[in-house]
Design an enzyme around this catalytic site. Structure first.
Site, PDB file in Angstrom:
ATOM      1  N   ASP A 335       0.885  -1.142   0.000  1.00  0.00           N
ATOM      2  CA  ASP A 335       0.000   0.000   0.000  1.00  0.00           C
ATOM      3  C   ASP A 335       0.935   1.206   0.000  1.00  0.00           C
ATOM      4  O   ASP A 335       2.062   1.102   0.451  1.00  0.00           O
ATOM      5  CB  ASP A 335      -0.826  -0.054   1.285  1.00  0.00           C
ATOM      6  N   ASP A 529      -0.782  -0.313   6.068  1.00  0.00           N
ATOM      7  CA  ASP A 529      -0.932   0.296   7.382  1.00  0.00           C
ATOM      8  C   ASP A 529      -2.340   0.073   7.892  1.00  0.00           C
ATOM      9  O   ASP A 529      -2.666   0.444   9.000  1.00  0.00           O
ATOM     10  CB  ASP A 529      -0.617   1.791   7.334  1.00  0.00           C
ATOM     11  N   ASP A 533      -7.336  -1.096   4.604  1.00  0.00           N
ATOM     12  CA  ASP A 533      -6.903  -2.245   3.805  1.00  0.00           C
ATOM     13  C   ASP A 533      -6.846  -3.556   4.586  1.00  0.00           C
ATOM     14  O   ASP A 533      -6.214  -4.513   4.157  1.00  0.00           O
ATOM     15  CB  ASP A 533      -5.613  -1.987   3.030  1.00  0.00           C
TER      16      ASP A 533
END
Ligand code: ADP
Ligand code: MG
Length: 634
Positions: A335, A529, A533
């Site tokens: 990410d 993080d 997600d």
């Protein structure tokens, strides 16, 4: 050594001394003079049986108990049958006596067992020591006095005092005092961290120099320390495939060798191929060699060591299965925000529409963002110098991957990307600067946009480089941010593939597609993080979360947690995982190899019981020492 181990050791020492004495007496021929033949044989039987019982009575009892429970096949059984069998050779008066071997088998087996128990205890202890981060008390100020209370009883928002040398018991914010924090126990990072009023402190760090006043921001149960301890406690439950394989293997193997030993002892003499005593002895030797101690203990010990070694580096692995998967990762998906970039954005520019005050744009945005935890929101609030009065805000909503909406002073404010604007049918126009663009509308009227840029983490480039060097085939970056921003970051870091402008659910799809393209046995890791997600973290073969900044949901969903949020730890984690797997396989091949060799020798009558017992205990010790190498982090 603990008390039980010390008593055990003393028992072994006494038994060894008696054994040596018995040996000397037997060799001296004294028994024959005293008792004549065959009396001397019975006398030496007694002499060896005493140290045998002293060292091995517990193992004998355990074997008996297992037989009664109907589950006899384990090491205790193998050792008991083999050693008792050696003593029983006394019933074949025409052969040489084998009492010494019988006693030796049990004695050395005990030495090996004690060593094992010590090694397991050691590695547990070293994890516990590393994990010796549980605070025992918190100092709360009451009427000007410091009172020590149970950290669990401290409420959020209370002020605690942390003196030099003490561990920070609860996560919080420094309100007073300047000091250095030792974070080594959490992150493996030995450089102390400077803190001053306003700085966040996480529990588990040691306060080194100055007195700190800390306003707690979380209850103890949700503080970093409590969460880590919970993770570590649960880690041993998730077993690796290799580990389960060994357990299953031992379950089939032990009965199989017992039957083979029986066949070896009975069939050839029935077939008239030699004396009973000779073949029974071969059967017994076969039993001693076949003991699978080295495998049964060294494999879990290696995984245990690997998890311990990783946690020394500030990498929490939630189970040995993840260590195994991590060793086979060839695709790492990142990410962007908060993972490769620090998650703090600088405001690059504010572009108001004609006739609008730039401060008004920023103020509206900061107010609308006031309830969001997204790094963008935090940064916008930080850039706004005025006060934010939360009373004036209503109906604050977060649309993940899009932005936020809220009523500020009764005006409807939208802050977000072009997707958000499109969704609400708002007019907007693009910007030619490279950066993340936050469009702002007030009551459906476009007032301008804020351009922000995130800062790439210091070690992000090294992280990608190390991963490639470690043999990772491709590094992919997924982001909800704009294509140009994504490409700029990717080019700078050496990322192989980029997918931009993804909504959280698109990220799951992207990972699904990448997973489908994985070759046999290769694994995919996702690093995030966790700000929206968590679903991807769950979906990947190995989910890796940023621990310090990551959300609770991410830490929950992840399989591996990086305590200090540094992406370069991923390559380190992979190195630990591979080293562990290498050692596990070394031990498996070595232990089985030596066993098979001695088994064959025993079947042919070349190996005697002395070789067998040294083979068994020696292999176990070497395997254990090898396993303990897993703990040493490089
Ligand atoms: P990433 O994939 O980089 O972690 P996110 O999925 O969290 O990013 O967000 C994607 C995009 O959605 C951001 O680049 C931003 O344009 C927009 N966005 C998300 N949350 C917010 C917010 N709180 N305020 C403004 N914009 C936001
Ligand atoms: Mg994110």
């Amino acid at each position: 050594m603990n008390k039980k181990q010390k008593r055990w050791r003393n028992r072994i020492i006494i038994a060894l001394a008696l054994f040596a004495a018995a040996f000397a007496v037997e060799e001296s021929g004294l028994l024959a003079t005293l008792f004549g033949t065959p009396g001397d044989v019975y006398a030496s039987f007694v002499l060896f049986f005493v140290p045998y019982l002293i060292a091995g009575y517990k193992t004998l009892l355990e074997a008996a108990r297992n037989i009664r429970r109907g589950d006899p096949f384990d090491e205790a059984f193998l050792m008991s049958v083999a050693s008792l069998g050696a003593f029983a050779m006394v019933f074949f008066p025409d052969t040489d006596p084998h009492m010494a071997e019988g006693a030796a088998v049990m004695l050395f087996y005990q030495v090996g067992e004690l060593f094992q128990s010590y090694a397991v205890g050691q590695s547990r202890k070293s994890i516990a020591a590393m994990m010796d981060i549980a605070p025992e008390y918190a100092n709360v100020e009451k009427d000007g006095e410091l009172v020590e209370v149970d950290p669990a009883e401290v409420a959020v928002g209370e002020t605690i005092v942390v003196k030099p040398g003490e561990r920070v018991p609860i996560d919080g914010v420094v309100t007073d005092g300047v000091s250095q924090l030792d974070t080594a126990a959490l992150t493996g990072e030995s450089v102390p961290r400077h803190v001053e009023p306003g700085a966040d402190v996480i529990s588990g760090c040691v306060n080194m120099t100055g007195v700190l006043r800390v306003r707690t921001t979380k209850p103890y149960g949700e503080s970093t320390v409590a969460r880590i301890l919970e993770l570590v406690e649960n880690a041993s439950e998730k077993k690796a495939r290799t580990e389960n394989f060994i357990t299953r293997f031992a379950r089939v193997y032990t009965p199989a060798v017992t039957l083979s030993a029986l066949a070896l002892a009975v069939i050839p003499p029935l077939a008239g191929m030699g004396a009973w005593s000779d073949w029974i002895l071969r059967g017994l030797t076969f039993l001693v060699v076949s003991c699978p101690c080295a495998l049964v203990i060294s494999v879990p010990l290696s995984f245990f060591g690997g998890i311990g070694g990783a946690s020394r580096l500030g990498i929490l692995v939630k189970g040995s299965n993840y260590l195994e998967l991590l060793a086979h990762v060839d695709t790492v998906v990142f990410d962007k925000t908060g993972t490769l970039t620090s998650g703090t954005f600088n405001v690059v520019a504010i572009h108001p529409e004609a006739g609008v005050d730039p401060d008004y744009v920023l103020s509206m945005a900061a107010h609308a963002e006031s309830f969001s935890d997204h790094p963008i929101a935090v940064s916008v609030r930080a850039a706004y110098s005025g006060e934010i009065d939360r009373e004036r805000i209503a109906e604050a909503r977060e649309e993940s991957g899009h932005g936020v909406s809220a009523r500020v002073n009764e005006h409807l404010v939208l802050v977000g990307n072009d997707k958000l604007m499109a969704e609400h049918g708002a007019a907007w126009h693009d910007c030619d600067l490279t950066g993340t663009i936050l469009h702002v509308t007030v009551d459906d009227e476009y007032v301008g946009h804020i351009v922000i840029a995130d800062v790439v983490k210091e070690d992000a480039e090294k992280a990608i480089r190390d991963l490639h060097a470690a043999g990772v085939r491709r590094c992919v970056m997924l982001t909800g941010d704009r294509q140009d921003v994504a490409e700029a970051v990717a080019a700078r870091l050496g990322i192989d593939e980029v997918r931009a402008q993804l909504l959280p659910q698109d990220k799951v799809d992207a990972v699904e597609r990448l997973l489908a393209g994985e070759k046999n046995g290769a694994r995919l890791a996702f690093v995030g993080d966790g700000i929206n997600d968590a679903p991807v973290l769950m979906r990947a073969d190995v989910g890796i979360a940023m621990g310090a900044m990551g959300s609770d949901a991410a830490i929950e969903a992840a399989d591996v947690v990086l305590m200090d949020d540094r992406p370069s730890k991923i390559a380190q984690a992979m190195r630990v995982a591979r080293k562990t797997m290498r050692i596990v396989w070394q031990n498996i091949v070595f232990a089985i190899g030596v066993k098979v060799l001695i088994l064959v020798l025993a079947a042919f009558g070349v190996a005697n019981m002395w070789l067998a017992v040294f083979g068994d205990v020696g292999v176990a010790m070497i395997a254990i020492l090898n396993a303990m190498r897993c703990m040493r982090a490089e």
